[in-house]
Scaffold this motif. Sequence first.
Motif, PDB file in Angstrom:
ATOM      1  N   ARG B  20     -30.577  -2.934   8.348  1.00  0.00           N
ATOM      2  CA  ARG B  20     -29.301  -2.985   7.058  1.00  0.00           C
ATOM      3  C   ARG B  20     -29.307  -4.495   7.292  1.00  0.00           C
ATOM      4  O   ARG B  20     -28.870  -4.716   5.621  1.00  0.00           O
ATOM      5  N   MET B  93     -31.388   2.651  -1.289  1.00  0.00           N
ATOM      6  CA  MET B  93     -31.279   1.932  -1.674  1.00  0.00           C
ATOM      7  C   MET B  93     -31.787   0.296  -2.415  1.00  0.00           C
ATOM      8  O   MET B  93     -32.321  -0.286  -2.877  1.00  0.00           O
ATOM      9  N   MET B 144     -22.428   0.183   2.346  1.00  0.00           N
ATOM     10  CA  MET B 144     -23.373   0.246   3.030  1.00  0.00           C
ATOM     11  C   MET B 144     -23.317  -0.381   4.370  1.00  0.00           C
ATOM     12  O   MET B 144     -23.901   0.131   5.778  1.00  0.00           O
ATOM     13  N   ASN B 147     -21.342   1.225   6.139  1.00  0.00           N
ATOM     14  CA  ASN B 147     -20.418   2.453   6.842  1.00  0.00           C
ATOM     15  C   ASN B 147     -19.292   2.760   6.012  1.00  0.00           C
ATOM     16  O   ASN B 147     -18.909   3.434   6.899  1.00  0.00           O
ATOM     17  N   THR B 207     -25.358   4.958  -2.032  1.00  0.00           N
ATOM     18  CA  THR B 207     -24.358   4.024  -1.018  1.00  0.00           C
ATOM     19  C   THR B 207     -22.760   5.473  -0.685  1.00  0.00           C
ATOM     20  O   THR B 207     -22.412   6.018   0.996  1.00  0.00           O
ATOM     21  N   GLU B 210     -24.147   8.661   1.356  1.00  0.00           N
ATOM     22  CA  GLU B 210     -24.765   7.942   2.919  1.00  0.00           C
ATOM     23  C   GLU B 210     -23.363   8.156   3.797  1.00  0.00           C
ATOM     24  O   GLU B 210     -23.561   8.420   4.964  1.00  0.00           O
ATOM     25  N   SER B 211     -22.207   7.220   3.139  1.00  0.00           N
ATOM     26  CA  SER B 211     -21.321   7.688   3.813  1.00  0.00           C
ATOM     27  C   SER B 211     -20.470   8.866   4.297  1.00  0.00           C
ATOM     28  O   SER B 211     -20.751   9.791   3.035  1.00  0.00           O
TER      29      SER B 211
END
Lengths: 211, 211
Positions: B20, B93, B144, B147, B207, B210-211
Amino acid sequence: MGNEPAHTVTRYDQELDRLRGIVARMGGLVERQTAQAIAAVVDQDEEAAIEPPELDTEVDALEREAEMLAIRILALRAPMAVDLRMIVAVLKMSGDLERIGDYASSIARRAMKVEPLDGAFSFSPLRAMARLVQENLHKAIEAMVENDSTRAMEVWNADTAVDELYTAMFRELVTYMMEDPQRVYYAVTGNMLPAVRPRGGAARKDTHKES
Amino acid sequence: MGNEPAHTVTRYDQELDRLRGIVARMGGLVERQTAQAIAAVVDQDEEAAIEPPELDTEVDALEREAEMLAIRILALRAPMAVDLRMIVAVLKMSGDLERIGDYASSIARRAMKVEPLDGAFSFSPLRAMARLVQENLHKAIEAMVENDSTRAMEVWNADTAVDELYTAMFRELVTYMMEDPQRVYYAVTGNMLPAVRPRGGAARKDTHKES
């Protein structure tokens, strides 16, 4: 996976093939979107402009399918080395392809909104560039599916030729607009076409990394 | 990883944090590249145009580092569920960010090659668009790293505003060029700036997924 029964290994291979197949299908659709967008601009073909945005939904669905299958394989199969790098390349390539398709749709939509260019604009560098970009896109997908590094290198090296055609086209376009301000609207809109260039490049790069 | 000793889990968490962190650092550099490219075009700041291409090497290296670390984590840790989806999002990303940086460099290079626009062009929709794109880029990276799905949704929804500003800017640019053909060269070159828009959108989408 050496200690597992043979049928499991086979199923795993089938899953990898399916993943490659999804990206190959995406590639085929994106190639079609690109070809139609180019026809819409270069040949002023209104029919051709309809398809690229329509295919977007299917391309998006395939990107999601590729991502879900990749995650599934990663979670359940714990792939190693070559397979793992292939999956990572496929994940990146599917994103690149989806975006090339987006650009093609955007070009097709713009092509429908404007008047055709007059005969003073030759379109020849744009045609040549479009042909080369399409050829590269096709080869990049083949290189991925067949895991062919020689082919991937060819595409990588072809980038310089695309750059040169872009510069030639750009110069012609500026001259064309300067001769008559009325041409500005179409020419600026048509100029969005080269946006596919760096995207194609990105897809090639991922293939190359993988091979 | 529940059956492994605590120190292994901690090291695994550290690896995820490092991943990250690499993408956050990439994001910071790309934000800087974008800000400088915009300053080069909008404020005609020659100094600002130098940095974006220089930062490209570092951004490229971080993308490779992210990819290698992701592959390492996937191979050695066999991450599941949330972690696995985070890694996949990070891979996509990092590719998006690298390409946003590429566009910023390309804008900066072009900005150095051309004469400034005269006072008849207001730059206000372009300024507003640039501000919004930068804000979105920053928020997408934060979403990102933290989160944070609410933040990701905010960025996703802000897309419409960017599209509207793009249309406004495009219209102003066409009018500006039609008034005086001598303005064509700069204006066409300046028009490459909106190329960052769809790329920012792509980073946001990953993003969000992903969340």
